[in-house]
Motif scaffolding. Structure first.
Motif, short mmCIF file in Angstrom:
data_model
loop_
_atom_site.label_atom_id
_atom_site.label_comp_id
_atom_site.label_asym_id
_atom_site.label_seq_id
_atom_site.Cartn_x
_atom_site.Cartn_y
_atom_site.Cartn_z
N TYR A 8 37.68 7.59 2.81
CA TYR A 8 37.98 9.50 1.28
C TYR A 8 37.11 10.33 2.13
O TYR A 8 36.37 10.25 2.56
CB TYR A 8 36.74 9.66 0.30
CG TYR A 8 37.35 10.93 -0.75
CD1 TYR A 8 38.30 10.76 -0.71
CD2 TYR A 8 35.97 11.28 -1.11
CE1 TYR A 8 38.32 12.67 -1.94
CE2 TYR A 8 35.98 12.70 -2.20
CZ TYR A 8 37.42 13.28 -1.62
OH TYR A 8 37.29 14.29 -2.31
N GLN A 9 38.17 11.20 2.73
CA GLN A 9 37.66 12.71 3.68
C GLN A 9 37.81 13.59 2.59
O GLN A 9 39.29 13.83 2.68
CB GLN A 9 38.70 12.68 4.95
CG GLN A 9 37.65 12.27 5.36
CD GLN A 9 35.89 12.20 6.26
OE1 GLN A 9 35.79 13.62 5.53
NE2 GLN A 9 35.64 11.52 6.38
N ILE A 22 32.03 20.27 -10.60
CA ILE A 22 32.81 21.18 -11.87
C ILE A 22 33.76 21.57 -11.84
O ILE A 22 35.22 21.59 -12.64
CB ILE A 22 31.89 22.85 -11.59
CG1 ILE A 22 30.79 22.13 -11.42
CG2 ILE A 22 32.46 23.85 -12.20
CD1 ILE A 22 29.88 23.74 -10.68
N PHE A 23 34.91 21.62 -10.73
CA PHE A 23 35.90 21.72 -10.20
C PHE A 23 36.82 20.77 -11.14
O PHE A 23 37.86 20.50 -12.25
CB PHE A 23 37.11 21.96 -9.32
CG PHE A 23 38.62 21.88 -8.71
CD1 PHE A 23 38.57 23.26 -8.88
CD2 PHE A 23 39.00 20.61 -9.21
CE1 PHE A 23 40.14 23.44 -8.20
CE2 PHE A 23 40.01 20.77 -8.60
CZ PHE A 23 41.14 22.04 -8.21
N SER A 24 36.43 18.95 -10.65
CA SER A 24 37.32 17.98 -11.51
C SER A 24 37.18 18.05 -13.08
O SER A 24 38.18 17.04 -13.43
CB SER A 24 36.38 16.82 -10.54
OG SER A 24 35.45 16.70 -11.46
N ALA A 25 35.53 18.35 -13.57
CA ALA A 25 35.50 18.26 -15.27
C ALA A 25 36.37 19.17 -15.21
O ALA A 25 36.48 19.28 -16.84
CB ALA A 25 33.98 18.24 -15.12
N THR A 26 36.53 20.39 -15.20
CA THR A 26 36.31 22.43 -16.03
C THR A 26 38.42 22.64 -15.27
O THR A 26 38.72 23.29 -16.12
CB THR A 26 35.45 22.85 -15.66
OG1 THR A 26 35.08 23.26 -14.03
CG2 THR A 26 34.56 21.96 -16.16
N GLY A 80 44.63 11.69 -15.56
CA GLY A 80 45.06 11.75 -14.11
C GLY A 80 44.97 10.33 -13.81
O GLY A 80 45.30 8.94 -12.83
N ILE A 81 44.12 9.20 -14.30
CA ILE A 81 43.94 7.99 -14.12
C ILE A 81 45.32 7.39 -15.71
O ILE A 81 46.03 6.53 -14.73
CB ILE A 81 42.52 7.12 -14.78
CG1 ILE A 81 42.55 6.13 -13.33
CG2 ILE A 81 42.47 6.67 -15.85
CD1 ILE A 81 42.32 5.70 -12.63
N ASN A 303 46.08 17.08 -2.26
CA ASN A 303 47.25 17.63 -3.75
C ASN A 303 47.47 17.43 -5.10
O ASN A 303 47.89 17.44 -5.93
CB ASN A 303 48.46 16.13 -2.87
CG ASN A 303 48.10 15.11 -3.04
OD1 ASN A 303 46.54 14.91 -3.73
ND2 ASN A 303 48.62 14.50 -2.90
N ASN A 304 46.20 18.04 -5.44
CA ASN A 304 45.68 17.95 -6.99
C ASN A 304 45.49 16.23 -7.13
O ASN A 304 45.06 16.06 -8.02
CB ASN A 304 46.60 19.01 -7.73
CG ASN A 304 45.90 18.50 -8.86
OD1 ASN A 304 44.62 19.32 -9.49
ND2 ASN A 304 46.08 19.14 -10.21
N SER A 305 45.33 15.61 -5.98
CA SER A 305 45.56 14.08 -6.90
C SER A 305 44.32 13.29 -6.06
O SER A 305 42.98 14.35 -5.91
CB SER A 305 45.92 13.10 -5.96
OG SER A 305 46.09 12.86 -4.84
N CYS A 306 43.55 12.71 -6.51
CA CYS A 306 41.86 12.34 -6.73
C CYS A 306 41.98 11.10 -5.76
O CYS A 306 43.07 10.28 -6.51
CB CYS A 306 41.29 11.60 -8.15
SG CYS A 306 40.48 13.44 -8.97
#
Length: 321
Positions: A8-9, A22-26, A80-81, A303-306
């Motif tokens: 993961y990079q 914060i970004f991923s949560a909100t 997302g999942i 790409n807004n994926s995780c």
């Protein structure tokens, strides 16, 4: 099993743990709709709401996901999942823990990091009413601790459970609570306190003989909330007893289901106990991956994926026929 390396990079800005968290949560938006909500009435008279999503073809494979503290099944990481797995032919359930679906639950008790009886009842219900041959379990943060405890506390699990993934999981609840008390985490703890106290005030209206408004108002930390409510409402002597008995670390050596634990090295919610290298090295079933970046459930890609979503799917396919 050997400790797994991670590729993961993140984009440069998401190397900052707090920004990623914060970004991923909100701020992250996931274009995905839940198909339906099912209310499961529990044996003790309470209920849990399950958010279903189905693939375009009838599937025999199901992923069950569990959210974190003060979360719900509509949070971006839960959507997302669900999106990742349904797009690859799986059906999906997001569990809303008691009182987390937008409606306060019926009983004085609610949910906690060790309430594995609720997960067991959900799985039993699925196996009695559906015909899935494969079930995979995924837990985030508090839900990850609950998942790991569930996998390790009993020798007999439903045969349909083939693999599991825990993401950003505090394996030692007491230690992680101390980490959250650090000044760098004040933003997160204040948000948790606000959300949890709002639920307690709502609960107090239904149980005024057990909770007072003044006692709730006097809580100015997560520890205070766990002392006042979480521990005692669920049968523990105090917060310390709750943390000791529910921390998943003690259950990890007994896990007999292929399980991936993904904890970022820069996750400010976690302490050394949440990177159980020695246990993983001596386990046939526990795989530990510790990316350098990712914050707390913040493994954002360009790409807004995780990363953890694709990694979870990749991992389970090693054990699912």
């Amino acid at each position: 099993m050997p400790i797994l390396s991670s590729n993961y990079q993140p984009p440069f800005v998401f190397k900052n743990a707090h920004f990623a968290t914060i970004f991923s949560a909100t701020l992250r938006k996931v274009n995905f709709k839940i198909a339906r909500r099912e209310r499961l009435n529990l044996q003790d008279g309470d209920f849990i709401d399950l958010d279903w999503a189905t693939s375009q073809r009838k599937s025999k494979k199901l992923v069950i996901a569990m959210h974190g503290l003060s979360g719900n099944a509509r949070r971006p990481y839960m959507l997302g999942i669900a999106k990742t797995f349904t797009e690859n032919g799986w059906d999906s359930i997001g569990i809303n823990f008691r009182s987390c679906s937008g409606e306060i639950n019926r009983l004085y008790r609610s949910y906690n990091a060790g309430a594995t009886e609720d997960l067991a009842e959900v799985i039993s219900h699925i196996n009695q009413t559906q015909a899935y041959s494969t079930i995979v379990l995924i837990g985030f943060s508090l839900g990850g601790n609950l998942l790991l405890k569930y996998l390790g506390e009993t020798d007999i699990l439903p045969l349909q459970i083939k693999a599991a993934v825990a993401v950003s999981t505090p394996c030692d609840l007491g230690a992680s609570l101390q980490a959250l008390d650090a000044p760098k985490n004040k933003l997160y703890t204040k948000r948790f306190e606000k959300e949890l106290k709002a639920q307690l005030f709502e609960r107090q209206l239904n149980f005024p003989q057990k909770l007072s408004k003044s006692d709730i108002s006097a809580c100015h930390s997560l520890l205070a909330i766990d002392e006042l409510y979480t521990s005692k409402a669920h049968g523990y002597k105090n917060a310390s007893d709750y943390y000791k008995k529910c921390s998943s670390l003690q259950f990890l050596p007994a896990i007999k289901t292929p399980t991936l634990l993904i904890n970022a090295k820069n996750d400010s919610f976690l302490t050394e106990a949440s990177y159980p290298k020695n246990i993983a090295e001596n386990s046939e079933f526990l795989y530990l991956e510790t990316p350098k970046y990712g914050g707390h459930v913040g493994f954002i890609e360009s790409n807004n994926s995780c990363y953890h979503e694709k990694r979870a799917l990749e991992f389970v396919y090693d054990f699912v026929k």
